[in-house]
Each structure stands twice: as C-alpha cells, then as structure tokens.
Design a protein around this motif. Sequence first.
Motif: not given
Length: 91
Positions: A46-72
């Motif tokens: 799965e990691r090698t299939a990700i062409r842009a790891p930085g973009a993947w990390l940014t997208r996941v971080a944004g989603r984690v933040c949105l989840d945290m904001l919902g619970s906040a």
Amino acid sequence: MPLTDEIESERRSLLGLCYRLLGTVADAEDAVQETYVRWLRLSDEERTAIRAPGAWLTRVAGRVCLDMLGSARARRERYVGEWLPEPVPDG
C-alpha cells in the motif's frame, strides 16, 4: 518500521496545517501522531502504491483534524464554563 526521512520531513508542514485547523499545539501534535500511525499501519504494498506520500499525509491529517473538531464540538456543547483562547506559541 521507522519513518523514512521523506515522511519525517513532512512533520513541520503537517503540524502547521493541524495547528491552523485545531487551534492548539497539543491537539495538532496528537493529529500528526495519528497521521503517522495510519501511515505505519499500511502494508508495504500500500505504501509503495502511494505516488505522493506528502499529499497522502496532508489529506489524512486534514481528515484526522476534522474528526477531532467534530468530537470537540460535541464536548463544547456540554461545557458550561468560560472559554479562553490558547496563546500562540513563539517560534
């Protein structure tokens, strides 16, 4: 499995993004940690299939933040005291 230099180099950018979304350094650090945990849970294929790891990390971080904001938001709706803003860190 340790993080590669390429992935670890995204930390500052991810912290900045998460801080702007969440408003506290502690929550931002928690979100970045959760993002890295999700990266490490991926299989090697799965990691090698990700062409842009930085973009993947940014997208996941944004989603984690949105989840945290919902619970906040749910926590704030139950809080009855006065809210004070957190000071912005120097640096």
